[in-house]
Write an enzyme that holds these catalytic residues in place. Structure first.
Site, PDB file in Angstrom:
ATOM      1  N   ASP A  31      16.825-127.307 -49.118  1.00  0.00           N
ATOM      2  CA  ASP A  31      17.418-126.489 -48.055  1.00  0.00           C
ATOM      3  C   ASP A  31      16.305-125.766 -47.325  1.00  0.00           C
ATOM      4  O   ASP A  31      15.300-125.407 -47.935  1.00  0.00           O
ATOM      5  CB  ASP A  31      18.402-125.475 -48.676  1.00  0.00           C
ATOM      6  CG  ASP A  31      19.504-125.088 -47.708  1.00  0.00           C
ATOM      7  OD1 ASP A  31      19.180-124.504 -46.661  1.00  0.00           O
ATOM      8  OD2 ASP A  31      20.680-125.378 -47.997  1.00  0.00           O
ATOM      9  N   SER A 124      32.379-135.620 -39.972  1.00  0.00           N
ATOM     10  CA  SER A 124      33.395-134.645 -39.557  1.00  0.00           C
ATOM     11  C   SER A 124      34.524-135.351 -38.834  1.00  0.00           C
ATOM     12  O   SER A 124      34.304-136.356 -38.147  1.00  0.00           O
ATOM     13  CB  SER A 124      32.743-133.642 -38.612  1.00  0.00           C
ATOM     14  OG  SER A 124      33.724-132.912 -37.926  1.00  0.00           O
ATOM     15  N   THR A 126      35.651-134.419 -36.289  1.00  0.00           N
ATOM     16  CA  THR A 126      35.375-134.314 -34.860  1.00  0.00           C
ATOM     17  C   THR A 126      35.010-135.674 -34.257  1.00  0.00           C
ATOM     18  O   THR A 126      35.141-135.864 -33.049  1.00  0.00           O
ATOM     19  CB  THR A 126      34.250-133.268 -34.610  1.00  0.00           C
ATOM     20  OG1 THR A 126      34.176-132.995 -33.224  1.00  0.00           O
ATOM     21  CG2 THR A 126      32.912-133.743 -35.102  1.00  0.00           C
ATOM     22  N   TYR A 149      27.412-131.365 -31.015  1.00  0.00           N
ATOM     23  CA  TYR A 149      27.470-131.351 -32.484  1.00  0.00           C
ATOM     24  C   TYR A 149      28.225-132.587 -32.984  1.00  0.00           C
ATOM     25  O   TYR A 149      27.748-133.336 -33.836  1.00  0.00           O
ATOM     26  CB  TYR A 149      28.165-130.071 -32.986  1.00  0.00           C
ATOM     27  CG  TYR A 149      28.770-130.241 -34.355  1.00  0.00           C
ATOM     28  CD1 TYR A 149      27.960-130.304 -35.475  1.00  0.00           C
ATOM     29  CD2 TYR A 149      30.150-130.388 -34.512  1.00  0.00           C
ATOM     30  CE1 TYR A 149      28.514-130.512 -36.727  1.00  0.00           C
ATOM     31  CE2 TYR A 149      30.710-130.592 -35.757  1.00  0.00           C
ATOM     32  CZ  TYR A 149      29.892-130.655 -36.867  1.00  0.00           C
ATOM     33  OH  TYR A 149      30.439-130.881 -38.094  1.00  0.00           O
ATOM     34  N   LYS A 153      27.270-136.458 -35.094  1.00  0.00           N
ATOM     35  CA  LYS A 153      27.931-137.102 -36.243  1.00  0.00           C
ATOM     36  C   LYS A 153      28.286-138.553 -35.898  1.00  0.00           C
ATOM     37  O   LYS A 153      28.130-139.459 -36.732  1.00  0.00           O
ATOM     38  CB  LYS A 153      29.197-136.331 -36.634  1.00  0.00           C
ATOM     39  CG  LYS A 153      28.941-134.909 -37.115  1.00  0.00           C
ATOM     40  CD  LYS A 153      28.164-134.854 -38.422  1.00  0.00           C
ATOM     41  CE  LYS A 153      27.956-133.439 -38.921  1.00  0.00           C
ATOM     42  NZ  LYS A 153      27.073-133.351 -40.081  1.00  0.00           N
TER      43      LYS A 153
HETATM   44  N1  UFG Z   1      41.264-120.362 -33.654  1.00  0.00           N
HETATM   45  C1  UFG Z   1      41.787-119.193 -33.131  1.00  0.00           C
HETATM   46  N2  UFG Z   1      41.009-118.072 -33.133  1.00  0.00           N
HETATM   47  C2  UFG Z   1      39.735-118.049 -33.640  1.00  0.00           C
HETATM   48  C3  UFG Z   1      39.204-119.247 -34.168  1.00  0.00           C
HETATM   49  C4  UFG Z   1      39.989-120.385 -34.155  1.00  0.00           C
HETATM   50  O1  UFG Z   1      42.934-119.162 -32.660  1.00  0.00           O
HETATM   51  O2  UFG Z   1      39.080-116.999 -33.602  1.00  0.00           O
HETATM   52  C5  UFG Z   1      42.096-121.575 -33.684  1.00  0.00           C
HETATM   53  C6  UFG Z   1      41.556-122.735 -32.903  1.00  0.00           C
HETATM   54  O3  UFG Z   1      41.950-122.660 -31.560  1.00  0.00           O
HETATM   55  C7  UFG Z   1      42.151-123.918 -33.670  1.00  0.00           C
HETATM   56  C8  UFG Z   1      42.202-123.432 -35.112  1.00  0.00           C
HETATM   57  O4  UFG Z   1      42.149-122.010 -35.027  1.00  0.00           O
HETATM   58  O5  UFG Z   1      43.458-124.155 -33.230  1.00  0.00           O
HETATM   59  C9  UFG Z   1      41.052-123.908 -35.967  1.00  0.00           C
HETATM   60  O6  UFG Z   1      39.831-123.580 -35.344  1.00  0.00           O
HETATM   61  P1  UFG Z   1      38.428-123.680 -36.111  1.00  0.00           P
HETATM   62  O7  UFG Z   1      37.372-123.198 -35.155  1.00  0.00           O
HETATM   63  O8  UFG Z   1      38.520-123.005 -37.415  1.00  0.00           O
HETATM   64  O9  UFG Z   1      38.275-125.228 -36.420  1.00  0.00           O
HETATM   65  P2  UFG Z   1      38.235-126.481 -35.412  1.00  0.00           P
HETATM   66  O10 UFG Z   1      39.351-127.378 -35.803  1.00  0.00           O
HETATM   67  O11 UFG Z   1      38.120-126.088 -34.012  1.00  0.00           O
HETATM   68  O12 UFG Z   1      36.820-127.113 -35.784  1.00  0.00           O
HETATM   69  C10 UFG Z   1      36.549-127.552 -37.097  1.00  0.00           C
HETATM   70  C11 UFG Z   1      35.070-127.397 -37.401  1.00  0.00           C
HETATM   71  C12 UFG Z   1      34.243-128.317 -36.568  1.00  0.00           C
HETATM   72  C13 UFG Z   1      34.740-129.701 -36.697  1.00  0.00           C
HETATM   73  C14 UFG Z   1      36.218-129.798 -36.439  1.00  0.00           C
HETATM   74  C15 UFG Z   1      36.703-131.170 -36.816  1.00  0.00           C
HETATM   75  O13 UFG Z   1      34.646-126.078 -37.136  1.00  0.00           O
HETATM   76  O14 UFG Z   1      32.905-128.281 -37.044  1.00  0.00           O
HETATM   77  O15 UFG Z   1      36.932-128.868 -37.244  1.00  0.00           O
HETATM   78  O16 UFG Z   1      38.028-131.360 -36.513  1.00  0.00           O
HETATM   79  F1  UFG Z   1      34.091-130.476 -35.813  1.00  0.00           F
END
Ligand code: UFG
Length: 343
Positions: A31, A124, A126, A149, A153
């Site tokens: 790491d 991911s 994603t 990002y 991947k």
């Molecule tokens: N959300 C909110 N408020 C916040 C943060 C998130 O309402 O402060 C919502 C988002 O709009 C979404 C859900 O919560 O509907 C999940 O959001 P996250 O940011 O926790 O996760 P994401 O699904 O956007 O992204 C995650 C990882 C990415 C990855 C992706 C793959 O963070 O690295 O899943 O699907 F690429």
């Protein structure tokens, strides 16, 4: 097996290190601590009950990586190291492409020179982008992502597929994570985001503990159960077990490369997660509804059947356990990994 876990001090990496020890493997961490803390090592040893070897190494540096493989007999690599913040990748694409692609190329190159042929890669969900409907299956095509990002991947999956095809005996598992949350049940290992959390669960946790005033819900006008985004949250301990299942399956794989979704197959909305967290913590989580976040999907969840059929793995922990374990971690560690350990 002696398994090099790159990014082994990070969130998914550290839980994977514990899962490896539990399964009788010997993890070796590499790491650079760019997004993790050295303090995790003491905690890992405490939970695992054995010493854990760790090398501070910059994996974009061929010489440093080469040195690591010279001193450590390595049977397999679990490659978790990488930059992972979607928003940051949009403003710093050079850094994301350089770090994620060059480190993976370097690790693969050094593996090839040392005859190491087993690789488990942190990919991911994603990579499915916005054009496929859930449940998302591994054969969805084409793969694409709306941000640098995610694009790293997609490119790395392709790179590893080509490398495995050209090098005799390589076996590569591409693990497509859905939304990892929660923490180890010891309360000693968990997610330690620097600055304002990008992801939902750590943000909710910091609101519940009083570190932040309120959550902003990014949109409540999606076509979902309650208008808020739905995701497939998976307990990080289940996710870690998925890495060990993939590692143990590599030698039996009939193809050089295989992608596996690591998800539960169920989806939970933002508001459902808020309610579950309130139940687990006994605290209120105030929120306001803001506009949609750029690039967000309404719904994303896995078809996890391939991992179940081929790896014999499935997620077993519920949303309530994810919230309870996150809350224990948050309470025990108000300042993350740098919090003092209780005597
Ligand atoms: N959300 C909110 N408020 C916040 C943060 C998130 O309402 O402060 C919502 C988002 O709009 C979404 C859900 O919560 O509907 C999940 O959001 P996250 O940011 O926790 O996760 P994401 O699904 O956007 O992204 C995650 C990882 C990415 C990855 C992706 C793959 O963070 O690295 O899943 O699907 F690429």
């Amino acid at each position: 097996m002696r398994v090099l876990v790159t990014g082994g001090a990070g969130y998914v990496g550290s839980h994977t290190v514990l899962a490896l020890v539990e399964a009788g493997h010997t993890p070796v961490i590499a790491d650079n601590f760019s997004n993790s803390s050295r303090g995790v090592l003491e905690r890992l040893e405490l939970v695992a009950g054995v010493p854990i070897e760790c090398h501070e190494a910059e994996l974009t540096d061929v010489e440093a990586t080469e040195r690591l493989f010279r001193v450590e007999p390595i049977d397999a690599v679990i490659h978790c190291a990488g930059l992972k913040a979607v928003g940051e990748s949009v403003s710093a694409p050079l850094e994301y492409y350089r770090n994620n692609l060059v480190s993976t190329l370097t690790v693969a190159d050094v593996m090839a020179r040392h005859g190491v042929r087993r690789l488990v890669f942190s990919s991911s969900a994603t990579v499915y982008g916005a054009s496929h409907a859930s449940p998302l299956g591994e054969d969805s095509w084409p793969l694409e992502s709306s941000n640098p990002y995610g694009q790293t991947k997609v490119i790395i999956e392709r790179m590893l597929t080509d490398i495995a095809a050209a090098h005799v005996g390589w076996k590569v598992a591409l693990l497509r994570y859905f939304n990892p949350v929660g923490a180890h049940s010891s309360g000693l290992i968990g997610e330690d985001p620097r600055g304002i959390p990008n992801n939902l669960m750590p943000f909710i946790a910091q609101v519940a503990v009083g570190r932040r005033d309120r959550l902003t819900v990014h949109g409540d006008d999606y076509e979902t159960i309650d208008g808020t985004g739905e995701r497939d949250y998976i307990h990080v301990v289940d996710l870690a077990a998925g890495h060990v299942a993939a590692l143990d399956h590599l030698d039996a794989m009939t193809t050089d490369v295989r992608a596996f979704n690591l998800g539960t197959g169920a989806s939970t909305s933002v508001l459902q997660l808020v309610r579950a967290y309130e139940r687990a913590s006994g605290r209120t989580v105030p929120y306001t509804v803001g506009p949609r976040r750029d690039g967000d999907l309404a719904v994303a969840y896995a078809d996890p059947s391939r991992a179940r059929a081929e790896l014999g793995w499935m997620a077993t922990r519920s949303i309530d356990e994810m919230c309870a374990d996150s809350w224990r971690w948050q309470q025990n560690n108000p300042s993350g990994m740098s919090s003092r350990l209780a005597n």
